[in-house]
Write an enzyme that holds these catalytic residues in place. Sequence first.
Site, mmCIF file in Angstrom:
data_model
loop_
_atom_site.group_PDB
_atom_site.id
_atom_site.type_symbol
_atom_site.label_atom_id
_atom_site.label_comp_id
_atom_site.label_asym_id
_atom_site.label_seq_id
_atom_site.Cartn_x
_atom_site.Cartn_y
_atom_site.Cartn_z
ATOM 1 C CG HIS A 155 50.466 44.647 33.905
ATOM 2 N ND1 HIS A 155 51.429 44.733 34.869
ATOM 3 C CD2 HIS A 155 49.008 44.829 34.660
ATOM 4 C CE1 HIS A 155 50.203 45.982 35.261
ATOM 5 N NE2 HIS A 155 49.025 46.022 35.273
ATOM 6 C CG HIS A 183 48.785 46.173 40.091
ATOM 7 N ND1 HIS A 183 47.377 46.198 40.472
ATOM 8 C CD2 HIS A 183 49.074 45.801 38.828
ATOM 9 C CE1 HIS A 183 46.583 46.936 38.862
ATOM 10 N NE2 HIS A 183 47.967 46.834 37.668
ATOM 11 C CG HIS A 207 50.103 50.287 37.064
ATOM 12 N ND1 HIS A 207 50.382 50.886 35.414
ATOM 13 C CD2 HIS A 207 49.960 49.345 36.916
ATOM 14 C CE1 HIS A 207 49.287 50.236 35.092
ATOM 15 N NE2 HIS A 207 48.323 49.469 35.785
ATOM 16 C CD GLU A 234 48.134 48.324 30.872
ATOM 17 O OE1 GLU A 234 48.008 48.359 29.561
ATOM 18 O OE2 GLU A 234 47.486 49.040 31.636
HETATM 19 P P1 13P Z 1 42.667 45.549 33.143
HETATM 20 O O1 13P Z 1 41.181 44.494 33.592
HETATM 21 O O2 13P Z 1 41.478 46.263 31.399
HETATM 22 O O3 13P Z 1 43.125 44.236 32.692
HETATM 23 O O4 13P Z 1 43.176 46.462 33.770
HETATM 24 C C1 13P Z 1 44.148 45.889 35.270
HETATM 25 C C2 13P Z 1 45.207 47.077 34.536
HETATM 26 O O5 13P Z 1 46.526 46.121 35.798
HETATM 27 C C3 13P Z 1 45.712 47.786 34.204
HETATM 28 O O6 13P Z 1 46.507 47.933 33.785
HETATM 29 ZN ZN ZN Z 2 48.223 47.193 35.438
#
Ligand code: 13P
Ligand code: ZN
Length: 266
Positions: free
Chosen positions: A140, A142, A212, A117
């Site tokens: 970021h 989840h 996401h 990202e």
């Molecule tokens: P990365 O492992 O490349 O940081 O990706 C994880 C992710 O959450 C992608 O949105």
């Molecule tokens: Zn992600």
Amino acid sequence: MKRMKNDRLESQIAQVAEVAGYLWQRGWAERNGGNISVNVTDLLTESEKALPAISESYALPKTMKWLKGNCFLVTGTNRRMRYVASQPMENMAIIRIDNAGDTYEIIADNPVRPTSELPSHLSMHDYLKGQGIDNKVVLHTHPTDLVAMTHYRPFLQPDVLGKLLWSMIPETRVIVPKGLGIVPYELPGSMALADATIQLLDRYDVVMWEKHGALAVGSDVIECFDMIDTLSKSAQIYLQARAMGFEPEGMTEAQSEELRKAFHLC
Ligand code: 13P
Ligand code: ZN
């Protein structure tokens, strides 16, 4: 840190590791889910900023006009947050943008490739810096509850989900005063996702990437975590009420407005 002996940087790394641990404990960081970047340019000495690279130089997807020569602490791609917490510099890198803003190279501590990202993260740092905002962090993650809510189309209309979450408990509007933006689904790691996110950053503190994850920007990694954590608290209240079989009443518009005035919110 082998290559840099620097207390201010060490304490920033420790803070990112602390937050990485929270992301894992919250259940928001399955496998390598989530990523963090911090602009550490002001924490480095001139000689640290000028260290020889330990990687080749990699092209950026666009010129980062405001980030020329800047250095970032970034989590590695495919690295697990639980290991960022326990072994931070085995799972993160410090990268330096070149003086044209077109490429980056890794300068410490290990050749860990940055998150996929990175286009989104750097685009956001670049955009906010260009606006004169002293933004340091992009986070970021989840969060299960918040991501679940983006699977319901009525919540994707502008400000519907943000207002609902504000109305679940007064603190949410205080801690996330600009509210929650919604970015329609785009491919993870793509410039389309980065561009769509930038468009919402003036208006919101946190955005949800549809189906996401969440993304927060700010001057402090703990504050970024706290904003998402508070939104998640509101989501939990909503979901628990629904699980008990009723639609929660929520604070009224008048109560929310009273709060805005009393706390001098935007
Ligand atoms: P990365 O492992 O490349 O940081 O990706 C994880 C992710 O959450 C992608 O949105
Ligand atoms: Zn992600």
